[in-house]
Design an enzyme around this catalytic site. Structure first.
Site, PDB file in Angstrom:
ATOM      1  N   HIS A 277       0.866  -1.197   0.000  1.00 46.27           N
ATOM      2  CA  HIS A 277       0.000   0.000   0.000  1.00 46.27           C
ATOM      3  C   HIS A 277       0.897   1.239   0.000  1.00 46.27           C
ATOM      4  O   HIS A 277       1.759   1.360  -0.851  1.00 46.27           O
ATOM      5  CB  HIS A 277      -0.931  -0.099   1.210  1.00 46.27           C
ATOM      6  CG  HIS A 277      -2.061   0.882   1.270  1.00 46.27           C
ATOM      7  ND1 HIS A 277      -2.410   1.721   0.257  1.00 46.27           N
ATOM      8  CD2 HIS A 277      -2.927   1.164   2.276  1.00 46.27           C
ATOM      9  CE1 HIS A 277      -3.451   2.462   0.623  1.00 46.27           C
ATOM     10  NE2 HIS A 277      -3.777   2.153   1.848  1.00 46.27           N
ATOM     11  N   HIS A 316      -2.463  -2.393  -9.534  1.00 43.91           N
ATOM     12  CA  HIS A 316      -3.446  -1.749  -8.661  1.00 43.91           C
ATOM     13  C   HIS A 316      -4.718  -2.603  -8.633  1.00 43.91           C
ATOM     14  O   HIS A 316      -5.081  -3.204  -9.640  1.00 43.91           O
ATOM     15  CB  HIS A 316      -3.791  -0.341  -9.197  1.00 43.91           C
ATOM     16  CG  HIS A 316      -4.387   0.553  -8.166  1.00 43.91           C
ATOM     17  ND1 HIS A 316      -5.715   0.536  -7.857  1.00 43.91           N
ATOM     18  CD2 HIS A 316      -3.827   1.465  -7.353  1.00 43.91           C
ATOM     19  CE1 HIS A 316      -5.967   1.419  -6.901  1.00 43.91           C
ATOM     20  NE2 HIS A 316      -4.828   1.997  -6.575  1.00 43.91           N
ATOM     21  N   ASP A 372       2.603   5.338  -6.633  1.00 44.28           N
ATOM     22  CA  ASP A 372       3.869   5.221  -5.893  1.00 44.28           C
ATOM     23  C   ASP A 372       5.088   5.061  -6.784  1.00 44.28           C
ATOM     24  O   ASP A 372       6.217   5.075  -6.289  1.00 44.28           O
ATOM     25  CB  ASP A 372       3.787   4.025  -4.934  1.00 44.28           C
ATOM     26  CG  ASP A 372       2.775   4.279  -3.829  1.00 44.28           C
ATOM     27  OD1 ASP A 372       1.859   3.464  -3.656  1.00 44.28           O
ATOM     28  OD2 ASP A 372       2.899   5.330  -3.175  1.00 44.28           O
TER      29      ASP A 372
HETATM   30  C1  SDX Z   1      -1.542   2.152  -3.283  1.00 44.07           C
HETATM   31  O1  SDX Z   1      -6.245   0.742  -3.221  1.00 44.07           O
HETATM   32  C2  SDX Z   1      -5.768   1.912  -3.437  1.00 44.07           C
HETATM   33  O2  SDX Z   1      -6.487   2.776  -3.926  1.00 44.07           O
HETATM   34  C3  SDX Z   1      -4.337   2.129  -3.000  1.00 44.07           C
HETATM   35  C4  SDX Z   1      -3.700   3.454  -3.399  1.00 44.07           C
HETATM   36  C5  SDX Z   1      -4.312   4.614  -2.653  1.00 44.07           C
HETATM   37  O3  SDX Z   1      -4.226   5.747  -3.160  1.00 44.07           O
HETATM   38  O4  SDX Z   1      -4.790   4.410  -1.515  1.00 44.07           O
HETATM   39  O5  SDX Z   1      -3.845   3.647  -4.785  1.00 44.07           O
HETATM   40  C6  SDX Z   1      -2.209   3.463  -3.033  1.00 44.07           C
HETATM   41  O6  SDX Z   1      -1.473   1.352  -2.394  1.00 44.07           O
HETATM   42  C7  SDX Z   1      -1.033   1.851  -4.667  1.00 44.07           C
HETATM   43  C8  SDX Z   1      -0.446   0.412  -4.797  1.00 44.07           C
HETATM   44  C9  SDX Z   1       0.967   0.402  -4.224  1.00 44.07           C
HETATM   45  N1  SDX Z   1       1.490  -0.957  -4.137  1.00 44.07           N
HETATM   46  C10 SDX Z   1       2.460  -1.399  -4.967  1.00 44.07           C
HETATM   47  O7  SDX Z   1       2.932  -0.747  -5.890  1.00 44.07           O
HETATM   48  C11 SDX Z   1       2.983  -2.798  -4.636  1.00 44.07           C
HETATM   49  C12 SDX Z   1       3.097  -3.618  -5.919  1.00 44.07           C
HETATM   50  N2  SDX Z   1       1.761  -3.863  -6.414  1.00 44.07           N
HETATM   51  C13 SDX Z   1       1.135  -5.085  -6.033  1.00 44.07           C
HETATM   52  O8  SDX Z   1       1.580  -5.795  -4.960  1.00 44.07           O
HETATM   53  C14 SDX Z   1      -0.314  -5.200  -6.429  1.00 44.07           C
HETATM   54  O9  SDX Z   1      -0.426  -4.778  -7.723  1.00 44.07           O
HETATM   55  C15 SDX Z   1      -1.340  -4.514  -5.555  1.00 44.07           C
HETATM   56  C16 SDX Z   1      -1.176  -4.868  -4.128  1.00 44.07           C
HETATM   57  C17 SDX Z   1      -1.245  -3.041  -5.713  1.00 44.07           C
HETATM   58  C18 SDX Z   1      -2.733  -4.972  -6.030  1.00 44.07           C
HETATM   59  O10 SDX Z   1      -2.821  -6.314  -5.772  1.00 44.07           O
HETATM   60  P1  SDX Z   1      -4.096  -7.210  -6.193  1.00 44.07           P
HETATM   61  O11 SDX Z   1      -5.151  -6.368  -6.800  1.00 44.07           O
HETATM   62  O12 SDX Z   1      -4.452  -8.054  -5.023  1.00 44.07           O
HETATM   63  O13 SDX Z   1      -3.525  -8.078  -7.365  1.00 44.07           O
HETATM   64  P2  SDX Z   1      -2.808  -9.464  -7.167  1.00 44.07           P
HETATM   65  O14 SDX Z   1      -1.765  -9.387  -6.093  1.00 44.07           O
HETATM   66  O15 SDX Z   1      -3.873 -10.519  -7.049  1.00 44.07           O
HETATM   67  O16 SDX Z   1      -2.049  -9.625  -8.568  1.00 44.07           O
HETATM   68  C19 SDX Z   1      -2.729 -10.116  -9.732  1.00 44.07           C
HETATM   69  C20 SDX Z   1      -1.622 -10.719 -10.602  1.00 44.07           C
HETATM   70  C21 SDX Z   1      -0.771 -11.739  -9.854  1.00 44.07           C
HETATM   71  O17 SDX Z   1      -0.203 -12.612 -10.817  1.00 44.07           O
HETATM   72  P3  SDX Z   1      -0.866 -14.110 -11.035  1.00 44.07           P
HETATM   73  O18 SDX Z   1      -1.017 -14.717  -9.653  1.00 44.07           O
HETATM   74  O19 SDX Z   1      -2.215 -13.807 -11.693  1.00 44.07           O
HETATM   75  O20 SDX Z   1       0.126 -14.812 -11.907  1.00 44.07           O
HETATM   76  O21 SDX Z   1      -0.712  -9.689 -10.986  1.00 44.07           O
HETATM   77  C22 SDX Z   1       0.561  -9.952 -10.419  1.00 44.07           C
HETATM   78  C23 SDX Z   1       0.358 -10.928  -9.293  1.00 44.07           C
HETATM   79  O22 SDX Z   1       1.533 -11.696  -9.075  1.00 44.07           O
HETATM   80  N3  SDX Z   1       1.070  -8.659  -9.920  1.00 44.07           N
HETATM   81  C24 SDX Z   1       2.327  -8.249 -10.043  1.00 44.07           C
HETATM   82  C25 SDX Z   1       2.351  -6.962  -9.480  1.00 44.07           C
HETATM   83  N4  SDX Z   1       1.126  -6.642  -9.032  1.00 44.07           N
HETATM   84  C26 SDX Z   1       0.337  -7.693  -9.309  1.00 44.07           C
HETATM   85  N5  SDX Z   1       3.420  -8.837 -10.573  1.00 44.07           N
HETATM   86  C27 SDX Z   1       4.571  -8.117 -10.538  1.00 44.07           C
HETATM   87  N6  SDX Z   1       4.648  -6.886 -10.007  1.00 44.07           N
HETATM   88  C28 SDX Z   1       3.589  -6.275  -9.468  1.00 44.07           C
HETATM   89  N7  SDX Z   1       3.680  -5.065  -8.951  1.00 44.07           N
END
Ligand code: SDX
Length: 434
Positions: A277, A316, A372
């Site tokens: 997050h 996201h 971010d």
């Molecule tokens: C913020 O919610 C909000 O509005 C948050 C925010 C706000 O203003 O409050 O926008 C702020 O928190 C932005 C997000 C910051 N976090 C990151 O940058 C961390 C990296 N991102 C991820 O961990 C992920 O994308 C999330 C946590 C942001 C979202 O996760 P989800 O929606 O639960 O998606 P998921 O983990 O189920 O991923 C779906 C697929 C997976 O692959 P498969 O299992 O389908 O093979 O996408 C892949 C994940 O492995 N994936 C990524 C990835 N994000 C998702 N693979 C590599 N790098 C990534 N960053």
């Protein structure tokens, strides 16, 4: 999900009805579709027999669950749309001040010039914090994480305001909303100064919100460049609210027990701290530092595509297109570099984005830069240490958390948040004798 193919709707999508047949009993049910949703309570009426408690909706991580009705922020993740109270973020970031946006988010309309002036005077008058709080930080090592300090300070500030527990009183809420918005930058600056072994700098009521923050961080003698002051204000605007994200859900959840707003904000800050997050901005900088140069980007992305690590700042839950905030932050970075000099890490970030947006792994998963991905590059150029980055997210998000908290308390349908579970553990069994 079993579906009988119908035809595309040609009427309004928001209203209608869902009819279900329970194969266990043959009974038919009709669930009204309101605002594009069905009420989970309606599922609770679907019972197989008189002992059956009724169906629950199972939705781990609430990926498809609306926990509230809100009128604050609207996001369209497919189109990359973000609006505060209907106004597009791109227009708000152009000319408004963060404090005016905080007013908008809380009150539903942009302030008149008179409202803006009195609001700013009230907030700046509530930025100073009483003496015990700086001494609280003596309990932290200088290398203690600033976000851990910030969370503790919020709780400590709440202890200074025992009356804030009166959360059902609108006047009490209004005062402590201003107090928290005003004090947040002061507490944030204190965590930075603790890390440098420096005494806190008292707020200067004659300065703007962003300029005052920069001065409380970098000292009374710091030159506050107007371009950097504006960049901070834009960053604060972009981070102010984002509907039901993890930390806002924590604010609403903790607040639903009628905990005071300081404790709820401390809980929300703790949720924001996580690297998935708001802690992602810190994780991005560490990732860019580790990659070190553009020519090592491909090797890093190989590790990401192997699933062994994540490309922090990408992806996201809602945005399945470019986060509109990331576009504005990317542009703001170049304005900051005009003053601070170019942060070379932006070249690594741009190369990561260039390659990732062409790679099937990211395209298939609809992974794009989020808020971010570029923010930390600006923060580092401004001179903030990487540990402070999540705190820089929490300062403006305070206004969003409080607006959502207020909306939750004013919503007659909201009660203490207490979800169900599906119990698949042991049935009753006797404790072994002896
Ligand atoms: C913020 O919610 C909000 O509005 C948050 C925010 C706000 O203003 O409050 O926008 C702020 O928190 C932005 C997000 C910051 N976090 C990151 O940058 C961390 C990296 N991102 C991820 O961990 C992920 O994308 C999330 C946590 C942001 C979202 O996760 P989800 O929606 O639960 O998606 P998921 O983990 O189920 O991923 C779906 C697929 C997976 O692959 P498969 O299992 O389908 O093979 O996408 C892949 C994940 O492995 N994936 C990524 C990835 N994000 C998702 N693979 C590599 N790098 C990534 N960053």
């Amino acid at each position: 999900m079993i579906e009988n193919n119908g035809s595309d709707a040609d009427g309004p999508l928001e209203e209608g009805a869902l009819t279900l047949t329970d194969s266990r009993t043959g009974a038919d049910y009709r669930l009204d579709i309101e605002h594009g949703a069905v009420r989970a309570a309606g599922l609770g009426q679907v019972r197989a027999n008189s002992e059956d408690p009724g169906l629950a909706a199972y939705d781990p991580a609430f990926k498809n669950t609306a926990a509230c009705i809100s009128r604050i922020t609207y996001i369209d993740g497919d189109k990359g749309i973000l609006r505060y109270r209907g106004y597009p973020i791109e227009q708000l970031a152009e000319g408004a001040s963060y404090l005016d946006i905080a007013w908008l988010i809380l009150n539903g309309e942009l302030p008149t010039p008179a409202e803006s002036a009195s609001w700013r005077a009230e907030i700046t008058g509530l930025q100073a914090v009483p003496d015990p709080l700086p001494r609280m930080l003596d309990g932290f090592n200088e290398d203690g994480h600033p976000m851990a300090m910030f969370i503790a300070l919020l709780s400590g500030l709440g202890a200074q305001h025992p009356d804030s527990k009166n959360v059902t009183d609108a006047g009490c809420r209004a005062f402590h909303i201003k107090r928290l918005i005003g004090a947040a930058p002061t507490l944030a600056a204190m965590t930075y100064r603790r890390g440098k072994g420096l005494a806190p700098v008292a707020p200067d009521e004659d300065l703007s919100f962003p300029a005052n923050f920069l001065r409380m961080v970098f000292g009374e003698d710091a030159h506050i460049d107007p371009t950097l002051e504006r960049a901070m204000d834009v960053l604060f605007i972009l981070h102010a609210d984002h509907e039901q994200n993890c930390s806002t859900s924590a604010m609403r959840g903790v607040g639903s027990s009628h905990a005071d707003p300081y404790s709820s904000a401390a809980a929300a800050s703790a949720a924001l701290y996580g690297p998935l997050h708001g802690g992602a901005n810190e994780a991005v900088l560490k990732m860019l530092t580790e990659i070190g140069s553009k020519d090592r980007v491909n090797d890093f992305l190989k590790e990401v595509k192997s699933g062994s690590r994540r490309l922090m700042g990408f992806g996201h839950r809602v945005y399945k297109s470019y986060d509109p905030r990331a576009k504005i932050i990317k542009r703001t970075a170049y304005e900051v570099f005009e003053v601070t000099g170019r942060n070379p890490k932006i070249d690594i970030a741009l190369e990561l984005e260039r390659i990732a947006l062409q790679e099937d792994y990211f395209i298939r998963r609809r992974l794009y830069p989020n808020v971010d991905f570029y923010s930390g590059i600006i923060y580092e150029a401004l001179g903030f240490p990487v540990g402070l980055f999540p705190v820089l997210f929490a300062v403006p998000r305070m206004s969003g958390w409080l607006a959502q908290w207020q909306e939750m308390l004013e919503d007659p349908e909201q009660k203490i948040a207490r979800p169900k579970q599906l119990y698949l553990g042991y049935d009753e069994r006797p404790v072994p004798a002896g």
